[in-house]
Design an enzyme around this catalytic site. Structure first.
Site, PDB file in Angstrom:
ATOM      1  N   ASP A   1       0.841  -1.192   0.000  1.00  0.00           N
ATOM      2  CA  ASP A   1       0.000   0.000   0.000  1.00  0.00           C
ATOM      3  C   ASP A   1       0.878   1.244   0.000  1.00  0.00           C
ATOM      4  O   ASP A   1       2.021   1.208   0.457  1.00  0.00           O
ATOM      5  CB  ASP A   1      -0.878   0.020   1.259  1.00  0.00           C
ATOM      6  CG  ASP A   1      -2.148  -0.791   1.072  1.00  0.00           C
ATOM      7  OD1 ASP A   1      -2.441  -1.181  -0.074  1.00  0.00           O
ATOM      8  OD2 ASP A   1      -2.832  -1.030   2.075  1.00  0.00           O
TER       9      ASP A   1
ATOM     10  N   LYS B   1      -3.411   3.742  -3.092  1.00  0.00           N
ATOM     11  CA  LYS B   1      -3.822   5.002  -3.717  1.00  0.00           C
ATOM     12  C   LYS B   1      -3.343   6.142  -2.840  1.00  0.00           C
ATOM     13  O   LYS B   1      -3.198   6.016  -1.640  1.00  0.00           O
ATOM     14  CB  LYS B   1      -5.331   5.068  -3.884  1.00  0.00           C
ATOM     15  CG  LYS B   1      -6.118   5.228  -2.608  1.00  0.00           C
ATOM     16  CD  LYS B   1      -7.521   5.668  -2.910  1.00  0.00           C
ATOM     17  CE  LYS B   1      -8.371   5.570  -1.647  1.00  0.00           C
ATOM     18  NZ  LYS B   1      -9.729   5.968  -1.859  1.00  0.00           N
TER      19      LYS B   1
ATOM     20  N   MET C   1      -8.690   8.833   8.861  1.00  0.00           N
ATOM     21  CA  MET C   1      -9.168   9.327   7.568  1.00  0.00           C
ATOM     22  C   MET C   1     -10.197  10.444   7.731  1.00  0.00           C
ATOM     23  O   MET C   1     -11.184  10.510   6.999  1.00  0.00           O
ATOM     24  CB  MET C   1      -9.789   8.162   6.751  1.00  0.00           C
ATOM     25  CG  MET C   1      -8.786   7.070   6.415  1.00  0.00           C
ATOM     26  SD  MET C   1      -9.544   5.596   5.713  1.00  0.00           S
ATOM     27  CE  MET C   1     -10.029   4.690   7.182  1.00  0.00           C
TER      28      MET C   1
HETATM   29  C1  SAM Z   1      -6.818   3.146   5.246  1.00  0.00           C
HETATM   30  S1  SAM Z   1      -6.448   3.658   6.865  1.00  0.00           S
HETATM   31  C2  SAM Z   1      -5.318   2.400   7.323  1.00  0.00           C
HETATM   32  C3  SAM Z   1      -5.175   2.231   8.811  1.00  0.00           C
HETATM   33  C4  SAM Z   1      -4.159   1.174   9.174  1.00  0.00           C
HETATM   34  N1  SAM Z   1      -4.591  -0.147   8.763  1.00  0.00           N
HETATM   35  C5  SAM Z   1      -3.856   1.173  10.665  1.00  0.00           C
HETATM   36  O1  SAM Z   1      -4.128   0.209  11.355  1.00  0.00           O
HETATM   37  O2  SAM Z   1      -3.288   2.180  11.125  1.00  0.00           O
HETATM   38  C6  SAM Z   1      -5.404   5.040   6.568  1.00  0.00           C
HETATM   39  C7  SAM Z   1      -5.482   6.078   7.678  1.00  0.00           C
HETATM   40  O3  SAM Z   1      -4.718   5.683   8.808  1.00  0.00           O
HETATM   41  C8  SAM Z   1      -4.182   6.836   9.441  1.00  0.00           C
HETATM   42  N2  SAM Z   1      -2.718   6.749   9.438  1.00  0.00           N
HETATM   43  C9  SAM Z   1      -1.981   5.734   8.979  1.00  0.00           C
HETATM   44  N3  SAM Z   1      -0.672   5.962   9.178  1.00  0.00           N
HETATM   45  C10 SAM Z   1      -0.585   7.173   9.777  1.00  0.00           C
HETATM   46  C11 SAM Z   1       0.494   7.966  10.253  1.00  0.00           C
HETATM   47  N4  SAM Z   1       1.767   7.561  10.165  1.00  0.00           N
HETATM   48  N5  SAM Z   1       0.207   9.157  10.832  1.00  0.00           N
HETATM   49  C12 SAM Z   1      -1.068   9.576  10.954  1.00  0.00           C
HETATM   50  N6  SAM Z   1      -2.126   8.863  10.529  1.00  0.00           N
HETATM   51  C13 SAM Z   1      -1.890   7.671   9.955  1.00  0.00           C
HETATM   52  C14 SAM Z   1      -4.686   8.033   8.650  1.00  0.00           C
HETATM   53  O4  SAM Z   1      -5.920   8.440   9.229  1.00  0.00           O
HETATM   54  C15 SAM Z   1      -4.906   7.417   7.300  1.00  0.00           C
HETATM   55  O5  SAM Z   1      -5.801   8.177   6.509  1.00  0.00           O
END
Ligand code: SAM
Length: 253
Positions: A35, A57, A170
Site C-alpha cells: 500500500d 492510492k 481518515m
Molecule cells: C486506510 S487507513 C489504514 C489504517 C491502518 N490499517 C492502521 O491500522 O493504522 C489510513 C489512515 O490511517 C491513518 N494513518 C496511517 N498511518 C498514519 C500515520 N503515520 N500518521 C497519521 N495517521 C496515519 C490516517 O488516518 C490514514 O488516513
C-alpha cells in the site's frame, strides 16, 4: 509451499515493525504488494531479490481495484511464490484485511496475518497522548471519518455520547463537518482535541486545540494526510510547541 502473508507495517517508522514482520520481509518475501502508506524506510528492508508492486492510492489518484489485488495475491501464490500483502498499521483495522483473508480462503490459498501497530494507538502515543487514562476516560473508540462504501456515515451523535476518547482515522478532509456534528450532538466546544500527521516519521507534525478550533488550527498549520484526530480529555497531553490548553489534570494518588 507458497503462502500469502498479510503484514501490518505499523504507522511508518521502520523500528516499529514487529520482529515477525521484519523476518518475513527480509528473509522470505518474493512478491510484495504494498500500500502507499507503507513508508520508504520499511520498503528498503524488503529482500533485494523480491519484486515490489505498489497497489495503493494516494493524493486522489484512482486506487487499484480490490478485486485486482485479490487476483494478484492468488495468482502469485498459485505460481508457488511467497507473497506479502504489506499494509500500513494493522491489516485488520481499516485495512481491508478481512476482505483479503476471505478471498484467499475462498481460493484455497494458505494465508497468515502478521499484526502491526495500528496508527490510532501508536500515532497519538508518538505525540504524547495516552488514548486511555484512568483519570479521564474509561475507553477509546476507533472510528473512520469517511462515509465508507456500504456502511454509511458514522453515527457522530452516538459517538459523542460514549464518554470515550475518539480516535478518528481518515478524517482530515471532513474535519469541519465532523467537528460540527460532534458539537451539535452535545460535545462541549472546549473539549481537548489534537491532529497528528505522518506520525512516527521524521515528518511528524501535530496541533492541539479546543475541539471547535481544531479545523482552523489544522488548516493554519497546513497539516496533510495521513493524519489521526484525537478528541477527548487525553488530547490535552499532546506535546506541541505552544501549550494552548491547560495541562492535563494529575491523577490523584
Ligand atoms: C486506510 S487507513 C489504514 C489504517 C491502518 N490499517 C492502521 O491500522 O493504522 C489510513 C489512515 O490511517 C491513518 N494513518 C496511517 N498511518 C498514519 C500515520 N503515520 N500518521 C497519521 N495517521 C496515519 C490516517 O488516518 C490514514 O488516513
Amino acid at each position: 509451499m507458497s503462502k500469502v502473508y498479510l503484514i501490518g507495517a505499523g504507522p511508518g517508522a521502520a523500528d516499529l515493525l514487529t520482529l515477525r514482520a521484519a523476518r518475513v520481509l527480509t528473509e522470505q518475501a518474493e512478491i510484495v504488494l504494498a500500500d502507499d502508506l507503507v513508508s520508504a524506510e520499511i520498503l528498503a528492508l524488503v529482500r533485494p531479490a523480491a519484486r515490489v508492486l505498489k497497489v495503493g492510492k494516494r493524493g486522489g489518484r484512482a486506487s487499484t481495484p480490490q478485486d485486482f489485488i485479490h487476483r494478484l495475491m492468488v495468482r502469485y501464490a498459485r505460481r508457488g511464490r511467497t507473497v506479502v500483502r504489506l499494509k500500513g498499521g494493522d491489516p485488520y483495522v481499516f485495512g481491508r484485511g478481512g476482505e483479503e483473508i476471505e478471498a484467499l480462503a475462498v481460493a484455497g490459498v494458505e494465508a497468515e496475518v502478521v499484526p502491526g501497530l495500528t496508527a490510532g494507538i501508536a500515532v497519538p502515543a508518538a505525540a504524547g497522548i495516552p488514548v486511555t487514562h484512568r483519570a479521564y476516560t474509561h475507553g477509546v473508540t476507533l472510528v473512520t471519518g469517511t462515509a465508507g462504501e456500504g456502511c454509511g456515515e458514522p453515527n457522530w451523535a452516538a459517538l459523542a455520547s460514549t464518554g470515550t476518547t475518539l480516535v478518528i482515522y481518515m478524517g482530515l478532509t471532513r474535519l469541519l463537518n465532523i467537528v460540527a456534528r460532534l458539537i451539535a450532538a452535545g460535545l462541549p466546544p472546549d473539549t481537548p482535541a489534537a491532529a497528528i500527521a505522518s506520525g512516527t516519521l521524521a515528518a511528524q507534525r501535530q496541533v492541539k486545540a479546543r475541539l471547535a478550533d481544531l479545523p482552523a488550527r489544522v488548516m493554519a498549520d497546513g497539516l496533510a494526510s495521513p493524519a489521526i484526530i484525537v478528541v477527548g480529555e487525553v488530547a490535552a497531553f499532546a506535546r506541541c510547541g505552544a501549550l494552548d490548553l491547560p495541562a492535563a489534570r494529575v491523577l490523584a494518588a
